[in-house]
Design an enzyme around this catalytic site. Structure first.
Site, PDB file in Angstrom:
ATOM      1  N   ARG A   1     -39.268  -4.977 -25.697  1.00 15.36           N
ATOM      2  CA  ARG A   1     -38.761  -3.719 -25.169  1.00 15.36           C
ATOM      3  C   ARG A   1     -39.510  -3.402 -23.881  1.00 15.36           C
ATOM      4  NH1 ARG A   1     -35.353  -4.705 -28.252  1.00 15.36           N
ATOM      5  NH2 ARG A   1     -34.437  -3.409 -29.921  1.00 15.36           N
TER       6      ARG A   1
ATOM      7  N   GLU B   1     -34.011   0.716 -18.105  1.00 16.53           N
ATOM      8  CA  GLU B   1     -33.090  -0.404 -18.228  1.00 16.53           C
ATOM      9  C   GLU B   1     -31.668   0.077 -17.986  1.00 16.53           C
ATOM     10  OE1 GLU B   1     -33.669  -3.907 -21.177  1.00 16.53           O
ATOM     11  OE2 GLU B   1     -32.201  -2.561 -22.121  1.00 16.53           O
TER      12      GLU B   1
ATOM     13  N   HIS C   1     -31.047  -8.341 -20.344  1.00 16.46           N
ATOM     14  CA  HIS C   1     -31.120  -8.203 -21.806  1.00 16.46           C
ATOM     15  C   HIS C   1     -30.187  -9.203 -22.493  1.00 16.46           C
ATOM     16  CE1 HIS C   1     -32.456  -4.999 -24.914  1.00 16.46           C
ATOM     17  NE2 HIS C   1     -32.304  -6.162 -25.516  1.00 16.46           N
TER      18      HIS C   1
END
Length: 323
Positions: free
Chosen positions: A234, A262, A281
């Site tokens: 993360r 993000e 991601h």
């Protein structure tokens, strides 16, 4: 789970296999789980299969699902879906996180290999000419620091230990004992020592209040010159701006599949630095890989209806330590 993703996760042959175990709902549920269409399906549902972007299964949702006995999450983290009301009801919860872990482990191993060979820094200097053979970096006998013995962290450790590269593996994880670390074949050390000794630091810890910013400016400065930071966990676990400064000097390289925020804003230094690779991601199951999640979820449903133990069963006490 959106309809297009669901079609890949539950391809026709997987749906057929599922149909042999349970009576399938007449339609894919999208939108609020308290809407009229959802309520009509939930009224008879005993097993709920969820996925990415599924709304939380709250007490209000459960009020429309009196027969619900199990929730099988055909994705990674269940945290966006599971609520205290589910545990209070006694609903069995399972996650396909193990199936999602395989692609992440493979992605992290590829990044570790590139990092250990100095691929980013070498590529950044490509226009200056190829480096002499004697100045090239090999991967063998490098020290790899793994932050977090999660299912992905353990998968990475197992693969590193199985490699013929002779990697030395350090681990930081407050929940792992010295005896357990010895069983994993790693050296258990505090985070500052891991950073000081590691050529490559790969992050696999969950996002928790206590892990927020754990790879801080202080920790980053401890990593030796020429080191690499890899994050497939993360983005919040790293001090983003501090990392940008360290990479901006050329002292560190980075492979980042997750960031904070993000996505990063356009023009952010981490997006333009030649010694940093940011991917959107994609380490977890993508495209053809999401079939693994459907197969895993169907397997869990089959085991549940047969009264067998579930491979991915989670318990309330597990949740705080999960990603």
């Amino acid at each position: 789970m959106s309809a297009d993703v669901a079609e890949r996760v539950f391809a026709p042959d997987i749906r057929e296999r599922l149909a042999h175990s349970v009576e399938l709902a007449p339609a894919l549920l999208t939108g609020p789980l308290t809407g009229a269409d959802a309520r009509a399906v939930l009224a008879d549902a005993e097993i709920l299969i969820t996925g990415w972007n599924c709304p939380p299964v709250t007490a209000d949702v459960l009020a429309y699902a009196p027969r619900l006995r199990a929730l099988v999450h055909a994705a990674g983290s269940v945290k966006p879906v599971v609520t205290e009301a589910l545990w209070d009801r006694g609903v069995v919860v399972s996650s396909a996180a193990d199936a999602n872990a395989g692609p992440v482990v493979a992605f992290a191993l590829a990044a570790i290999t590139f990092a250990a060979k100095g691929a980013l820094s070498t590529a950044a200097r490509y226009s200056e000419g190829w480096p002499p053979f004697t100045e090239r970096t090999g991967a063998d006998a490098r020290t790899i620091g793994v932050i977090g013995a999660s299912r992905i962290g353990r998968g990475v450790i197992a693969a590193l230990r199985a490699s013929d590269a002779g990697w030395r593996v350090l681990l930081t994880d407050p929940y792992v004992t010295g005896e357990e670390a010895a069983g994993l074949g790693v050296e258990l050390v505090p985070l500052p020592e891991l950073c000081r000794r590691s050529t490559v630091v790969s992050i696999h810890a969950p996002q928790l209040p206590e892990t927020q910013g754990m790879v801080s400016e202080v920790m980053l400065k401890l990593i030796p010159d020429g080191g690499t930071v890899i994050n497939t966990a993360r983005g919040s676990l790293i001090d983003t701006e501090a990392l940008a400064r360290e990479c901006g000097t050329g002292r560190l390289d980075a492979f980042l599949d997750v960031t904070s925020p993000e996505p990063l804003p356009q023009g952010h230094p981490l997006l333009v630095l030649p010694n940093v690779l940011v991917t959107p991601h994609i380490a977890g199951a993508q495209g053809s890989e999401v079939r693994r999640l459907g197969e895993y979820a169907v397997g869990e449903v089959e085991r549940f209806v047969r009264g067998e133990p579930l491979r991915g069963r989670l318990r309330r006490e597990d949740l705080p330590r999960l990603a």
